[in-house]
Design a protein around this motif. Structure first.
Motif, short mmCIF file in Angstrom:
data_model
loop_
_atom_site.label_atom_id
_atom_site.label_comp_id
_atom_site.label_asym_id
_atom_site.label_seq_id
_atom_site.Cartn_x
_atom_site.Cartn_y
_atom_site.Cartn_z
N LEU A 72 9.48 -0.46 10.59
CA LEU A 72 8.20 0.11 10.16
C LEU A 72 8.10 1.59 10.49
CD1 LEU A 72 5.35 -0.34 9.02
CD2 LEU A 72 4.63 -0.98 11.34
N TRP A 73 8.59 1.97 11.67
CA TRP A 73 8.54 3.36 12.12
C TRP A 73 9.96 3.91 12.20
CZ3 TRP A 73 3.68 5.39 13.22
CH2 TRP A 73 2.63 4.47 13.43
N ARG A 74 10.23 4.98 11.50
CA ARG A 74 11.54 5.63 11.59
C ARG A 74 11.31 7.12 11.84
NH1 ARG A 74 15.86 2.56 10.68
NH2 ARG A 74 15.60 0.58 9.56
N ILE A 75 11.90 7.61 12.92
CA ILE A 75 11.75 9.02 13.30
C ILE A 75 13.14 9.63 13.39
CG2 ILE A 75 10.79 10.64 14.98
CD1 ILE A 75 9.67 7.09 15.28
N ASN A 76 13.35 10.75 12.69
CA ASN A 76 14.63 11.45 12.71
C ASN A 76 14.41 12.92 13.02
OD1 ASN A 76 16.21 9.18 11.96
ND2 ASN A 76 15.71 9.52 9.80
N ALA A 77 15.35 13.49 13.76
CA ALA A 77 15.32 14.93 14.07
C ALA A 77 16.59 15.57 13.54
CB ALA A 77 15.18 15.15 15.57
N TYR A 78 16.50 16.86 13.17
CA TYR A 78 17.60 17.53 12.49
C TYR A 78 17.83 18.91 13.10
CZ TYR A 78 16.40 14.09 8.89
OH TYR A 78 16.11 12.91 8.20
N GLU A 79 19.10 19.26 13.31
CA GLU A 79 19.43 20.64 13.66
C GLU A 79 19.26 21.53 12.43
OE1 GLU A 79 23.25 20.85 15.43
OE2 GLU A 79 22.70 19.59 17.16
N ASP A 80 19.66 21.01 11.29
CA ASP A 80 19.49 21.68 10.00
C ASP A 80 18.60 20.78 9.14
OD1 ASP A 80 19.63 22.62 7.40
OD2 ASP A 80 21.79 23.01 7.45
N PRO A 81 17.45 21.27 8.66
CA PRO A 81 16.55 20.42 7.88
C PRO A 81 17.20 19.76 6.67
CG PRO A 81 15.48 22.49 8.43
CD PRO A 81 16.92 22.62 8.84
N PHE A 82 18.33 20.33 6.20
CA PHE A 82 19.01 19.78 5.03
C PHE A 82 20.31 19.07 5.40
CE2 PHE A 82 16.53 23.46 3.64
CZ PHE A 82 15.73 22.88 2.67
N GLY A 83 20.56 18.92 6.71
CA GLY A 83 21.77 18.25 7.16
C GLY A 83 21.49 16.83 7.62
N PRO A 84 22.48 16.16 8.18
CA PRO A 84 22.30 14.80 8.67
C PRO A 84 21.45 14.80 9.94
CG PRO A 84 24.46 15.60 9.27
CD PRO A 84 23.86 16.65 8.39
N PRO A 85 20.81 13.67 10.26
CA PRO A 85 19.98 13.62 11.47
C PRO A 85 20.82 13.82 12.73
CG PRO A 85 19.48 11.78 9.99
CD PRO A 85 20.72 12.43 9.47
N ALA A 86 20.23 14.54 13.68
CA ALA A 86 20.87 14.69 14.99
C ALA A 86 20.62 13.45 15.84
CB ALA A 86 20.33 15.93 15.70
N TRP A 87 19.45 12.86 15.69
CA TRP A 87 19.15 11.60 16.36
C TRP A 87 18.09 10.86 15.56
CZ3 TRP A 87 14.07 10.99 17.52
CH2 TRP A 87 13.30 12.11 17.85
N GLY A 88 17.99 9.56 15.84
CA GLY A 88 17.00 8.74 15.14
C GLY A 88 16.49 7.63 16.03
N ALA A 89 15.23 7.25 15.81
CA ALA A 89 14.61 6.15 16.55
C ALA A 89 13.90 5.25 15.55
CB ALA A 89 13.63 6.67 17.60
N CYS A 90 13.79 3.98 15.89
CA CYS A 90 13.16 3.01 14.99
C CYS A 90 12.37 2.00 15.82
CB CYS A 90 14.23 2.30 14.17
SG CYS A 90 13.59 0.97 13.11
N PHE A 91 11.18 1.66 15.33
CA PHE A 91 10.36 0.60 15.90
C PHE A 91 10.04 -0.36 14.77
CE2 PHE A 91 9.70 4.46 18.25
CZ PHE A 91 9.62 4.08 19.58
N ASN A 92 10.26 -1.64 14.99
CA ASN A 92 10.04 -2.57 13.87
C ASN A 92 8.57 -2.92 13.72
OD1 ASN A 92 9.67 -4.58 15.91
ND2 ASN A 92 10.51 -6.14 14.53
N ASN A 93 8.26 -3.75 12.73
CA ASN A 93 6.87 -3.96 12.33
C ASN A 93 6.08 -4.84 13.29
OD1 ASN A 93 8.17 -6.34 11.76
ND2 ASN A 93 7.65 -6.38 9.58
N THR A 94 6.70 -5.43 14.30
CA THR A 94 5.96 -6.20 15.29
C THR A 94 5.94 -5.54 16.66
OG1 THR A 94 7.98 -7.51 15.65
CG2 THR A 94 6.31 -8.44 14.18
N CYS A 95 6.59 -4.39 16.81
CA CYS A 95 6.60 -3.69 18.09
C CYS A 95 5.20 -3.23 18.44
CB CYS A 95 7.54 -2.49 18.02
SG CYS A 95 7.70 -1.58 19.57
N PRO A 96 4.74 -3.44 19.68
CA PRO A 96 3.40 -2.98 20.07
C PRO A 96 3.19 -1.51 19.76
CG PRO A 96 4.28 -4.44 21.75
CD PRO A 96 5.40 -4.19 20.77
N THR A 97 2.09 -1.22 19.12
CA THR A 97 1.80 0.15 18.68
C THR A 97 1.71 1.10 19.85
OG1 THR A 97 0.54 -0.89 16.89
CG2 THR A 97 0.28 1.49 17.17
N GLU A 98 1.31 0.62 21.01
CA GLU A 98 1.22 1.48 22.19
C GLU A 98 2.56 2.07 22.57
OE1 GLU A 98 -2.21 -1.42 22.41
OE2 GLU A 98 -0.08 -1.52 21.87
#
Length: 288
Positions: A72-98
């Protein structure tokens, strides 16, 4: 007390404990708010998904109820906005919103500090970037550590119904971003293979962001939920305790004085003594 300092009402009628046995709330607004407060831009796609971008376009968050999987939640960070992600995090649809809120709050804080913070890969010899800092909150709150045969470091909650798995070998960078085969694998339930909720973060995710989540997950305070909303907690595992609201405060001396000033004036009393047997004098003009 000014209105903006008034305590917020509790959104729920039961407390869920331990908190890792709660599930997602009905909306994700609370988890988005730290980024929106920081001036990030929000947009919707044609499917109804929501996307939030950092002002420099180097961090992107997707809230994807219409996504291809349960991420449900996917967060990616980039060294270059047009390049591949430097890191990524994911929270699924049942993970507590807190738990997502803890991550986005730390992310907004890191973004204010600049790329040296939000692109800071873990480093065991750099102060403040040691991977162990993300584990410390769990260990300090009684989570037990062990290693399995594959060399994965695992930590388990005291009740055995949540865990953190950290593979120690080399991982495929692409799979880290698209599957659960990531460096940090947090989950709840009876098994990491069949979790009731999960969250992942790739190898180069800043330690401060992972630590914000582990601190929140292991916090001993329960989370409020609605008993009838059985999707918001794990039935059969979570302990539910009724939320008892405090009694309303009694009137203060000032309140009593104000109320006294609103009382209607009493009728004039008769001049006849209380225990007198004498009749009151007739009123003028009255006749016997």
């Amino acid at each position: 007390m000014p209105p903006h300092d008034a305590p917020r009402p509790i959104d729920g009628d039961v407390y869920v404990s331990p908190r890792h046995l709660a599930a997602a709330t009905s909306t994700g607004d609370a988890a988005l708010q730290p980024l929106l407060d920081a001036g990030w831009e929000m947009a919707h796609d044609d499917l109804g998904n929501l996307h939030v971008h950092a002002p420099d376009r180097r961090i992107r968050l997707g809230y994807l109820p219409e996504g291809e999987d349960d991420g449900l939640w996917r967060i990616n960070a980039y060294e270059d906005p047009f390049g591949p992600p430097a890191w990524g995090a994911c929270f699924n649809n049942t993970c507590p919103t807190e738990f997502v809120h803890a991550f986005t709050t730390a992310l907004a804080r890191a973004y204010r500090r600049g790329p040296q913070a939000y692109l800071a890969s873990p480093n065991p010899i750099r102060e403040g970037r040691e991977p162990a800092l993300a584990i410390d909150p769990l260990v300090n709150r009684g989570w037990r550590a062990s290693h399995d045969r594959r060399g994965t470091l695992e930590l388990h909650a005291p009740d055995g119904l949540a865990g953190l798995a950290i593979p120690t070998g080399r991982l495929d960078p692409e799979k880290e971003l698209t599957t659960r085969d990531a460096r940090w694998q947090l989950w709840a339930g009876t098994s990491n293979d069949h979790p009731v909720w999960y969250a992942t973060a790739s190898t180069h995710t800043p330690v401060a962001l992972v630590r914000a989540v582990t601190e929140c997950v292991s916090d001993p305070a329960p989370l409020p939920r609605w008993r009838k909303d059985t999707r918001s907690y794990i039935q059969g595992m979570a302990r539910l305790t009724p939320i008892l609201l405090p009694d309303p405060p009694g009137p203060t001396p000032l309140d009593m004085r104000r109320l006294a000033g609103l009382r209607p004036a009493g009728l004039p009393s008769s001049s006849v003594p209380r225990w007198s047997t004498t009749s009151a004098p007739p009123r003028p003009g009255s006749r016997r």
